[in-house]
Design a protein around this motif. Structure first.
Motif, short mmCIF file in Angstrom:
data_model
loop_
_atom_site.label_atom_id
_atom_site.label_comp_id
_atom_site.label_asym_id
_atom_site.label_seq_id
_atom_site.Cartn_x
_atom_site.Cartn_y
_atom_site.Cartn_z
N TRP A 96 28.93 5.11 50.78
CA TRP A 96 28.36 4.72 49.49
C TRP A 96 26.90 4.28 49.55
N TRP A 97 26.39 3.82 50.69
CA TRP A 97 25.02 3.34 50.78
C TRP A 97 24.10 4.50 51.12
N SER A 98 23.24 4.89 50.18
CA SER A 98 22.41 6.09 50.33
C SER A 98 21.38 5.98 51.45
N LYS A 99 21.03 4.79 51.90
CA LYS A 99 20.08 4.62 53.01
C LYS A 99 20.69 4.99 54.36
N LEU A 100 22.04 5.05 54.42
CA LEU A 100 22.71 5.36 55.69
C LEU A 100 23.12 6.82 55.75
N SER A 101 22.89 7.44 56.89
CA SER A 101 23.38 8.81 57.10
C SER A 101 24.72 8.79 57.82
N LYS A 102 24.99 7.68 58.55
CA LYS A 102 26.24 7.62 59.32
C LYS A 102 26.60 6.15 59.59
N SER A 103 27.90 5.87 59.58
CA SER A 103 28.40 4.55 60.02
C SER A 103 29.68 4.83 60.80
N GLU A 104 29.72 4.30 62.03
CA GLU A 104 30.85 4.64 62.90
C GLU A 104 31.13 3.50 63.87
N TRP A 105 32.41 3.43 64.28
CA TRP A 105 32.80 2.45 65.30
C TRP A 105 32.02 2.72 66.57
N VAL A 106 31.64 1.66 67.28
CA VAL A 106 31.01 1.80 68.59
C VAL A 106 32.14 1.94 69.60
N LYS B 159 28.07 1.05 64.38
CA LYS B 159 26.69 1.53 64.45
C LYS B 159 26.34 2.17 63.12
N TRP B 160 25.25 1.68 62.52
CA TRP B 160 24.73 2.27 61.29
C TRP B 160 23.49 3.08 61.64
N THR B 161 23.48 4.33 61.21
CA THR B 161 22.30 5.18 61.38
C THR B 161 21.69 5.38 60.00
N PHE B 162 20.45 4.94 59.86
CA PHE B 162 19.74 5.05 58.59
C PHE B 162 19.09 6.43 58.45
N GLN B 163 18.79 6.80 57.23
CA GLN B 163 18.18 8.11 56.95
C GLN B 163 16.87 8.30 57.74
N GLU C 106 23.34 -1.86 65.41
CA GLU C 106 24.75 -2.17 65.66
C GLU C 106 25.03 -3.51 65.00
N VAL C 107 26.08 -3.52 64.19
CA VAL C 107 26.47 -4.74 63.49
C VAL C 107 27.84 -5.17 63.98
N LYS C 108 28.00 -6.47 64.12
CA LYS C 108 29.26 -7.04 64.58
C LYS C 108 29.90 -7.79 63.43
N GLN C 109 31.14 -7.46 63.14
CA GLN C 109 31.87 -8.20 62.11
C GLN C 109 32.19 -9.58 62.65
N GLU C 110 31.69 -10.60 61.97
CA GLU C 110 31.91 -11.98 62.40
C GLU C 110 33.10 -12.61 61.69
N GLU C 111 33.23 -12.30 60.39
CA GLU C 111 34.33 -12.82 59.59
C GLU C 111 34.73 -11.78 58.57
#
Length: 152
Positions: free
Chosen positions: A36-46, A57-61, A67-72
């Motif tokens: 849904w976020w147009s700035k991202l081309s890909k989002s995938e589990w590391v 891992k989020w890959t932007f356009q 790499e983002v870590k879910q904290e809560e």
């Protein structure tokens, strides 16, 4: 004397989304943000992370990867908190922790819709440009989220 512009190191953006809270909440999985976020081309589990650590891992356009870590993550209170743990190219600041929170609007003209907040708390070395960029990215992302939720 420093030429740095004094600035707050936090940002908070919000929106009322014309969709039921469950439609919005179900889009807020870090690994699905690129749907849904147009700035991202890909989002995938590391790959190779432990079962106890959720890292995406989020890959932007523009080719930037973070790499983002879910904290809560609370399915009861409908919020997700994540931190950025790495970036290519490197970030100009040390750290940021962000939270997206979904609230049902229960009365008034927006009853049945969703109020969403997206905050970011940055380390003290983040400058005014970083905070402004975060503000506009969140605004654009909330507009994208509203479009995606409306399709549900």
């Amino acid at each position: 004397m420093s030429n740095a512009i004094p600035t707050s190191t936090s940002v908070r953006e919000s929106a009322v989304i014309n969709a039921h809270p469950s439609a919005v909440w179900h889009l807020l999985k870090l690994q699905d943000f690129s749907s849904w976020w147009s700035k991202l081309s890909k989002s995938e589990w590391v790959k190779g992370t432990s079962d106890e650590t959720d890292i995406v891992k989020w890959t932007f356009q523009d080719g930037t990867t973070i790499e983002v870590k879910q904290e809560e993550h609370s399915t009861i209170d409908h919020y997700i908190t994540y931190s950025v743990i790495s970036s290519q190219p490197a970030l100009s600041y040390t750290s940021v922790v962000s939270t997206i929170r979904v609230y049902p609007v229960t009365s008034g003209e927006h009853e049945g819709q969703t109020f969403v907040t997206w905050t970011g708390n940055f380390s003290s070395d983040a400058d005014a440009g970083v905070i402004e960029d975060a503000k506009f990215k969140r605004r654009e992302a909330l507009a994208d989220l509203a479009k995606a939720a409306a399709k549900k």
